[in-house]
Design an enzyme around this catalytic site. Structure first.
Site, PDB file in Angstrom:
ATOM      1  N   ASP A   1       1.311  -8.679  -3.415  1.00  0.00           N
ATOM      2  CA  ASP A   1       1.141  -7.311  -3.908  1.00  0.00           C
ATOM      3  C   ASP A   1       2.298  -6.450  -3.433  1.00  0.00           C
ATOM      4  O   ASP A   1       3.391  -6.944  -3.207  1.00  0.00           O
ATOM      5  CB  ASP A   1      -0.225  -6.760  -3.441  1.00  0.00           C
TER       6      ASP A   1
ATOM      7  N   HIS B   1      -1.044   0.129  -3.578  1.00  0.00           N
ATOM      8  CA  HIS B   1      -1.803  -0.866  -4.340  1.00  0.00           C
ATOM      9  C   HIS B   1      -2.183  -2.073  -3.475  1.00  0.00           C
ATOM     10  O   HIS B   1      -3.331  -2.529  -3.468  1.00  0.00           O
ATOM     11  CB  HIS B   1      -0.968  -1.304  -5.540  1.00  0.00           C
TER      12      HIS B   1
ATOM     13  N   SER C   1      -7.032  -5.167 -11.180  1.00  0.00           N
ATOM     14  CA  SER C   1      -6.467  -5.336  -9.838  1.00  0.00           C
ATOM     15  C   SER C   1      -7.528  -5.149  -8.761  1.00  0.00           C
ATOM     16  O   SER C   1      -7.460  -5.765  -7.702  1.00  0.00           O
ATOM     17  CB  SER C   1      -5.356  -4.314  -9.594  1.00  0.00           C
TER      18      SER C   1
END
Length: 695
Positions: free
Chosen positions: A67, A143, A473
């Protein structure tokens, strides 16, 4: 993997491709990241003898996350109460900009970063980037911090987003370890960096790889994630990927290799109502995580303005599109689309607007992803947006207020399919149903870097430890964490067995006992796969469909891949002619059944193999709900297992009867469930998907 990354001219590329010893030359593809109460919603409970207690909260399992990096100081990565780092761990805590090895601990046991592909693909980087980037495993975007804490974050009391959604935040497997592999930067995630990270993760000793990134579907021999994940599967590492956020477009599902567990997104029954009260007395339902404290939970009455029909994108609230004189002190209506939802609020604020209504368009319908906006704002669905615009157009001086209600739980049907969740059927392999499963991915609260505001906008000066995001996600790490629980309880199980346990125990009904919905209709398997994850049942499925890595090779031959294409994926020299001659009638032992008919009069025979992982001396009977337009025959109809880990085979004939159906069918669905005769809690369910190609 045997290979390297390089920058080549066109002539060099042609020369490389002409060399007989070169297997393949692929462009460096740029992928994108696919963007707490969910553990309670899923039935995980520390106070009872269940999946958490039996697994030690995922004790001893290592989840590798590819990520944007990690914010190690987040309380979600505290190692208080964590066991020692597993002895098999061979990874490192790579130092870099504002990141040193001492930041790793017994929770965050490793961190690496990969930037060569990013730099080679972006040789002229902009002088000013939207946010500061760290050349290290440190997360500048948020994220990666969010996804990794969703999978395995530690328990954090009194977590909230500016007072919204207050509660205990923790990941699906709070006892598992995390290793971060930073492959994503502000320009995206490059396939060369991803493959390098997957190689390292396998060598480091991760048990599960969680990838909340991807693109559109491409052939498996060109798909670096599919190729890297095959190597992982061979080494016993389970790979779990996000399905993508390109729904509801058919055949948009990404990461569709059969050895990958592909995860779509669903909703929770938690809402954040922020009601629009119009000047004519009508109330429009909306949602927001704007912190209304000190506003008496309501904005003041403001004049409404909607600047449509202009050439600057004013209705979308682009930067520079809102004339200050027309929006100053008013409540501005912004249509969703193109630029970010929270960014629109910042544009309104900079132009002097006092509040915002974010209006869904026909594309978004009633989707309700929320944001912690920078000004009083709410998001409304498409039907409410039509009512709002009708009021504005019919009134000389339209006005409205926003009433912020707070957090509500249990007052709405859930789970339902998220509109944005990518859909099947699989473009590259229609014989396999994708996505495999769905999990919570809408309005998920999880950890966040302490240098970012909750919107992630550079102008947002507020600071938080948690924020809310939506996307597949967010769904992907839910499954990664739940897989860690299963692996902790069953450490010898293969990745295929764990996937089978997740799929065959999934729910097809919501918490009201009604079919899971997709917008205003019952969801199809192309949206849900096998159904919605049920962690408690998945840890004790009774039977599993196991697959050995070599069986995937037979499957690739079966669906028409050439020997050279298979070599590009697997690095195995195979003769499909010989393989298929030795494996006549082969069916991949997948936990779902998919049949594609080319004309009405046809029947298909498929074979499956079940392994008993429940009780010895168990008998199961076949329960069939045949899809409309087909007849389903199962032989034998009883399977009796004498001992644990015994495997038994069965056959399924699916016979087209579409000509007798009431309407011309293009697709129908049903299920085949093996039910334990003496213990009905064991229900091993496989979706059955049937498609007719002719019109």
């Amino acid at each position: 993997m045997e290979g390297f990354a390089a920058r080549l001219t066109e002539d060099e590329l042609k020369a490389m491709r002409s060399m007989p010893e070169v297997v393949a030359v692929r462009p460096d593809r740029r992928l994108q990241v696919h963007t707490t109460y969910s553990y309670k919603f899923l039935g995980l409970n520390a106070g009872k003898e269940g999946a958490w207690m039996r697994s030690g909260f995922g004790r001893g399992v290592i989840i590798g996350v590819l990520d944007t990096g990690v914010w190690p100081e987040s309380p979600s990565f505290s190692d208080r109460g964590m066991p020692p780092v597993p002895g098999k761990w061979r990874g490192v805590c790579q130092e870099g900009e504002k990141f040193n090895a001492s930041l790793c601990n017994r929770k965050l046991i490793g961190a690496r970063f990969y930037i060569k592909g990013h730099r080679a693909s972006s040789p002229t980087l902009p002088a000013v980037t939207p946010i500061m980037e760290y050349v290290s495993p440190r997360d500048a975007h948020g994220h990666g911090t969010h996804t990794s804490s969703t999978a395995a974050g530690a328990s954090v009391a009194m977590a909230s987003v500016l007072g919204n959604g207050i509660g205990v935040a923790q990941g699906m497997a709070p006892g598992a370890h995390v290793a971060m592999y930073k492959v994503c930067w502000f320009t995206g995630c490059y396939s060369s960096d991803i493959v390098a990270a997957m190689d390292d993760a396998i060598r480091d000793g991760v048990d599960i790889l969680s990838l909340s990134l991807g693109g559109f579907p491409i052939p498996l021999y060109d798909d670096s994630i599919a190729i890297g994940s095959f190597r992982a599967t061979e080494k016993g590492v389970m790979v779990i990927c996000a399905a993508g956020n390109n729904g509801p477009i058919p055949s948009s599902v990404a990461n569709e290799a059969p050895w990958i567990t592909t995860v779509g997104a669903s909703t929770l029954d938690r809402r954040f109502p922020a009601i629009v009260r119009l000047g004519n007395g009508k109330r429009l339902y909306g949602e927001s995580m704007y912190p209304a404290h000190g506003l008496h939970n309501s904005s003041r009455k403001l004049e409404l303005v909607y600047l449509s029909g202009r050439d600057k994108g004013s209705e979308l609230c682009y930067r520079g599109s809102l004339p200050r004189a027309e929006v100053w002190g008013k409540m501005v209506v912004c249509d969703r689309g193109v630029n970010g939802r929270a960014e629109k609020g910042e544009v309104v604020r900079e132009a002097g607007g006092a509040a915002m209504i974010l209006a869904n368009t026909e594309i978004n319908l009633e989707e309700d992803s929320v944001d912690a906006h920078v000004l009083p704002a709410t998001s409304i669905g498409y039907s409410e947006a039509l009512t709002l615009k009708s009021y504005i157009n019919s009134t000389k001086r339209p006005t409205a207020t926003i009433e912020f209600v707070g957090t509500q739980i249990g007052k709405s049907r859930a789970p339902a399919v998220a509109l944005f969740s990518s859909r099947g059927p699989s473009l590259t392999d229609p014989s396999i149903l994708k996505p495999d499963i769905i999990a919570p991915g809408v309005n998920i609260i999880a950890a966040w870097p302490q240098t970012l505001g909750p919107t992630g906008l550079p102008e947002d000066s507020r600071r938080v430890n948690f924020t809310v995001l939506s996307g597949t996600s967010m769904a992907c790490p839910h499954i990664s964490g739940i897989a860690a629980l299963i692996l902790a309880i069953h450490p010898t199980w293969s990745s295929a067995a764990i996937k089978s346990a997740l799929m065959t125990t999934a729910d097809i009904f919501d918490h009201y006992g009604k079919p899971i919905m997709d917008a205003n209709k019952p969801a199809e398997v192309f949206a849900t796969g096998a159904g919605h994850v049920n962690p408690e049942r998945a840890t004790n499925p009774g039977l599993v469909y196991n697959i050995m890595p070599d069986e995937y090779v037979i499957h690739l031959c079966n669906i028409g891949y050439t020997s050279s294409e298979i070599f590009a994926i697997t690095h195995k020299n195979v003769s499909c002619q010989e393989i298929l001659a030795k494996n006549r009638g082969f069916s991949l032992n997948y936990p779902s059944l998919t049949v594609n008919f080319r004309h009405q009069k046809m029947n298909k025979l498929t074979r499956r193999r079940l392994t008993n992982v429940g009780l010895p001396n168990s008998t199961y009977f076949a329960e069939v709900m045949a899809p409309e337009g087909v007849e389903v025959r199962v032989k034998p109809q009883l399977l009796t297992f004498d001992h644990v880990y015994q495997s038994l085979n069965y056959k399924v004939w699916i016979i087209s009867r579409r000509r007798y159906a009431k309407q011309l069918l293009m697709h129908s669905q049903g299920h085949l469930t093996w039910v334990n005769v003496h213990n009905k809690q064991y229900r091993v369910r496989s979706p059955v998907s049937v498609t007719w190609a002719d019109k």
